[in-house]
Design an enzyme around this catalytic site. Structure first.
Site, PDB file in Angstrom:
ATOM      1  N   CYS A   1       0.833  -1.210   0.000  1.00 15.21           N
ATOM      2  CA  CYS A   1       0.000   0.000   0.000  1.00 15.21           C
ATOM      3  C   CYS A   1       0.865   1.256   0.000  1.00 15.21           C
ATOM      4  O   CYS A   1       1.436   1.607  -1.024  1.00 15.21           O
ATOM      5  CB  CYS A   1      -0.998  -0.044   1.155  1.00 15.21           C
ATOM      6  SG  CYS A   1      -2.461   0.938   0.781  1.00 15.21           S
TER       7      CYS A   1
ATOM      8  N   HIS B   1      -3.616  -4.914   0.089  1.00 13.77           N
ATOM      9  CA  HIS B   1      -3.080  -5.492   1.332  1.00 13.77           C
ATOM     10  C   HIS B   1      -3.152  -7.022   1.285  1.00 13.77           C
ATOM     11  O   HIS B   1      -4.126  -7.612   1.761  1.00 13.77           O
ATOM     12  CB  HIS B   1      -3.884  -4.986   2.534  1.00 13.77           C
ATOM     13  CG  HIS B   1      -3.670  -3.538   2.822  1.00 13.77           C
ATOM     14  ND1 HIS B   1      -2.673  -3.084   3.645  1.00 13.77           N
ATOM     15  CD2 HIS B   1      -4.312  -2.436   2.362  1.00 13.77           C
ATOM     16  CE1 HIS B   1      -2.711  -1.766   3.702  1.00 13.77           C
ATOM     17  NE2 HIS B   1      -3.699  -1.352   2.927  1.00 13.77           N
TER      18      HIS B   1
ATOM     19  N   GLU C   1      -1.743  -9.036   3.077  1.00 13.27           N
ATOM     20  CA  GLU C   1      -1.663  -9.623   4.426  1.00 13.27           C
ATOM     21  C   GLU C   1      -3.021 -10.035   4.978  1.00 13.27           C
ATOM     22  O   GLU C   1      -3.085 -10.770   5.953  1.00 13.27           O
ATOM     23  CB  GLU C   1      -0.960  -8.656   5.396  1.00 13.27           C
ATOM     24  CG  GLU C   1      -1.710  -7.382   5.757  1.00 13.27           C
ATOM     25  CD  GLU C   1      -1.429  -6.205   4.832  1.00 13.27           C
ATOM     26  OE1 GLU C   1      -1.059  -6.443   3.662  1.00 13.27           O
ATOM     27  OE2 GLU C   1      -1.593  -5.046   5.257  1.00 13.27           O
TER      28      GLU C   1
HETATM   29  N1  GLN Z   1      -2.025   6.760   2.921  1.00 16.14           N
HETATM   30  C1  GLN Z   1      -2.085   6.057   1.692  1.00 16.14           C
HETATM   31  C2  GLN Z   1      -3.432   6.211   1.007  1.00 16.14           C
HETATM   32  O1  GLN Z   1      -4.388   6.588   1.626  1.00 16.14           O
HETATM   33  C3  GLN Z   1      -1.765   4.581   1.885  1.00 16.14           C
HETATM   34  C4  GLN Z   1      -2.783   3.856   2.699  1.00 16.14           C
HETATM   35  C5  GLN Z   1      -2.282   2.550   3.261  1.00 16.14           C
HETATM   36  O2  GLN Z   1      -1.091   2.273   3.274  1.00 16.14           O
HETATM   37  N2  GLN Z   1      -3.169   1.738   3.767  1.00 16.14           N
HETATM   38  O3  GLN Z   1      -3.560   5.978  -0.162  1.00 16.14           O
END
Ligand code: GLN
Length: 533
Positions: free
Chosen positions: A381, A507, A509
Site C-alpha cells: 500500500c 493489502h 496480508e
Molecule cells: N495513505 C495512503 C493512502 O491513503 C496509503 C494507505 C495505506 O497504506 N493503507 O492511499
C-alpha cells in the site's frame, strides 16, 4: 444452532480473540461449521478512524468493512468468510437506533438503552445467524466485565439465552489468574469477582479459560470450580504459549476444552485431527534455517499495529521451512541515520502501509537502499506509493516527486488523490475499501509469483499512482505489472533490473492463512532466503 459467548474478566489484552479463534479451529476440525463475530462496546462506528496506537491494526474484510484485528484471528484460524455483519460496535448500534428515532419510527416513545439498544443488538445477532447459518456461532464481547459500555451487550445476551434456550448456549469467560511472587501463589479472587459481576447481570459462565504464567495445581482448579461455579473439567488452563500463537488450539485441546464444549452443547462429534496444524506449528518452532527481514514502519514499537503482516511472514516462512528474525526499524530513525548502517545485514526489506507524512522520507531512503543494493523488497500500500516516489526522484530525476497526501503542492504528484475522492469530507469508511480485481501483465515477476493473470485482493487507501507519469517511469525500467481490469488504477509495480522488487497498492496480508501462505509473501521470503545465503 448453538451459541458460544466469550467474555473477558479482570484485565484487557488477555487474548480473548485468540481463545475464541482457537476454539473455532478445534470445533471446525471436529467437523462443525463455525462462524465467529465480535461485539465491540466502544462508540466509534468502526475502528477505521482510530489511531493504531489506540487500536492496533485495522483489519479489512472482503466487503470493505474496517474491523478489529480479532477478526483477522478468526479468518486465519478458521475457514469462516466474514463480512460487515460479523463486527458490531456500540457506535453502529446507536447509529441505527438514533436514525430510527429521527425518522419517527418509535412513534413518540422514549428511546432507551433497554429495550431499544438491546433489541437492536439481538436483532443483529439473529440477522447474522440467519445470513450465515452454521452449527456454532461464537461471539466475542470486547472489553472487560464491569465496563459500563459492555452492559447493554451483556443484557442483550441474557435475554437472548432465554429466547434460544440455555441448553443451546455456553458462556465462556476468559480470566486472569495472577501469580503473586512474594506469596508464591496463584490467586483466584480476581476471577471470582469478575464472575460475580457477570452473575449480577444474570449470566452464568460454564467454562473458565484461565490465563496464567504457571500451571494451575489441582487445588487452584478446585477452588476456581467451587467459587466460580463451573464444573471442574470446565476450568481450563491457558498458559502463555512458548513460541507462537498457533500453539493455542493444541494447548486447549490438551485441556479438553472442545470435549467440554461439545458435552455442554450436546454435540456428538469425533475428535479433531490436528496433524496438519501440528506440522505447521512444528515448522514454526523448529525451522531448518533463519532469515533476517527488516520491517520499516511508523508503529513498530506496537506489536499489534502490523499484526497481519507479521502473521503473513510467519505463514510464508513456515511454508519454506524457515524462521524469520524481524528487525523492526522506526522509519523516522532512517531520516537521520545512514540506512546502510541500519539495514546492512538484512536479507529483505518490507514497507507496510500507513497514513500521514511522519517517517515517509525514512521509508523512501530504505527503499532506495533496497533498490540500489539488490535487496529483496516488498512494499504494501503506502509501500508501493513510496517505491514509486523513490523511483521518480532518484531514477527519473523528478526531484519534486511526492504524494499529494504529504505535499498538496507537490511539483510532481506521482501519487495523487483519486478523482472520486476529491469531494469527500467524511473520513470514516470513505476510502477505496475491500476486495477488487487486478489484472496481471504476462512475463512479469507478479505473474510468476501468482501463477495467473487475474487475482482479487483487499484494499484500504485513498491515493493512487498518477498515470500521467507512467511512460516516463516505464522508460527507465519501472514496470506496472498489475492494474484494475479497466487499466486505470495501478495495483502492482516492480523493477526490471532487480532480483526481487515488488510492491502492491492492496493489502495481501489480509488473505494469508497458516497452511495457505500468500503468494507475494512466499515469493518475498523465498527471495530473502536466496539473497541471504
Ligand atoms: N495513505 C495512503 C493512502 O491513503 C496509503 C494507505 C495505506 O497504506 N493503507 O492511499
Amino acid at each position: 444452532m448453538k451459541y458460544i459467548f466469550v467474555t473477558g474478566g479482570v484485565v484487557s489484552s488477555l487474548g480473548k480473540g485468540l481463545a475464541a479463534a482457537s476454539l473455532g479451529t478445534l470445533l471446525e476440525l471436529r467437523g462443525l461449521k463455525v462462524v465467529l463475530q465480535k461485539f465491540d462496546p466502544y462508540l466509534n462506528v468502526d475502528p477505521g478512524t482510530m489511531n493504531p496506537f489506540q487500536h492496533g491494526e485495522v483489519y479489512v474484510l472482503h466487503d470493505g468493512a474496517e474491523t478489529d484485528l480479532d477478526l483477522g484471528h478468526y479468518e486465519r484460524f478458521t475457514n469462516s468468510n466474514l463480512s460487515r455483519s460479523n463486527s458490531t460496535s456500540s457506535g453502529q448500534v446507536y447509529e441505527t437506533v438514533l436514525a430510527r428515532e429521527r425518522r419517527g419510527d418509535y412513534l413518540g416513545k422514549t428511546v432507551q438503552v433497554i429495550p431499544h439498544i438491546t433489541d437492536e443488538i439481538k436483532a443483529r445477532l439473529r440477522k447474522l445467524a440467519h445470513e450465515q447459518p452454521c452449527d456454532v456461532l461464537i461471539t466475542e464481547i470486547g472489553g472487560t466485565t464491569g465496563d459500563i459500555e459492555g452492559l447493554p451487550f451483556l443484557e442483550a445476551i441474557r435475554q437472548f439465552v432465554l429466547e434460544v434456550g440455555a441448553q443451546n448456549v455456553v458462556i465462556m469467560h476468559v480470566t486472569l489468574v495472577p501469580y503473586i511472587k512474594a506469596a508464591g501463589e496463584l490467586k483466584t479472587k480476581p476471577s471470582q469477582q469478575s464472575i460475580a459481576k457477570l452473575r449480577e447481570i444474570g449470566l452464568h459462565p460454564q467454562v473458565l479459560i484461565c490465563r496464567t504464567e504457571h500451571p494451575l495445581g489441582d487445588d487452584v482448579r478446585q477452588k476456581l470450580s467451587v467459587f466460580c461455579n463451573v464444573p471442574l473439567d470446565a476450568v481450563v488452563e491457558a498458559r502463555d504459549v512458548d513460541h507462537t500463537i498457533y500453539e493455542m488450539p493444541l494447548m486447549l485441546q490438551q485441556e479438553k476444552l472442545d470435549d467440554t464444549i461439545c458435552r455442554l452443547l450436546a454435540l456428538n462429534q469425533p475428535q479433531a485431527d490436528m496433524t496438519n496444524w501440528r506440522k505447521f506449528v512444528n515448522r514454526i518452532v523448529r525451522p531448518k534455517k533463519r532469515v533476517k527481514i527488516a520491517v520499516v514502519g511508523k508503529y513498530i514499537e506496537l506489536q499489534d499495529a502490523y499484526k497481519s503482516i507479521y502473521e503473513s511472514l510467519t505463514h510464508a516462512a513456515a511454508s519454506v521451512d524457515c524462521g524469520t528474525d524481524l528487525l523492526l526499524v522506526d522509519a523516522e530513525e532512517l531520516e537521520e541515520k545512514d540506512p546502510s548502517l541500519v539495514l546492512k545485514d538484512v536479507a529483505g526489506i518490507l514497507i507496510p502501509g500507513g497514513f500521514g507524512d511522519r517517517g515517509v522520507e525514512g521509508k523512501i531512503r530504505a527503499t532506495q537502499f533496497a533498490r540500489e543494493n539488490s535487496v529483496p523488497y516488498l512494499g504494501l500500500c503506502l509501500g508501493m506509493q513510496v517505491a514509486s516516489i523513490e523511483f521518480a526522484r532518484n531514477v527519473c530525476g523528478l526531484r519534486g516527486a511526492n504524494s499529494t497526501e504529504f505535499d498538496t503542492k507537490a511539483e510532481h504528484p506521482i501519487i495523487d488523490l483519486l478523482e472520486a475522492q476529491k469531494d469527500i469530507t467524511d473520513k470514516g469508511a470513505s476510502m477505496r475499501l475491500g476486495t477488487w480485481p487486478t489484472k496481471i501483465v504476462a512475463n512479469t515477476r507478479a505473474f510468476q509469483v501468482y501463477g495467473r493473470d487475474e487475482i482479487t485482493e483487499r484494499h484500504r487507501h485513498r491515493y493512487e499512482f498518477n498515470m500521467n507519469y507512467r511512460a516516463q517511469m516505464e522508460a527507465q525500467g519501472f514496470v506496472i505489472s498489475g492494474t484494475s481490469p479497466d487499466g486505470l488504477l495501478v495495483e502492482l509495480v516492480e523493477l526490471k533490473d532487480h532480483p526481487w522488487f515488488l510492491a502492491c497498492q492492496f493489502h495481501p496480508e489480509f488473505q494469508s492463512k497458516p497452511n495457505k501462505p500468500h503468494p507475494l509473501f512466499k515469493g518475498f521470503v523465498s527471495a530473502c532466503l536466496a539473497h541471504g545465503s
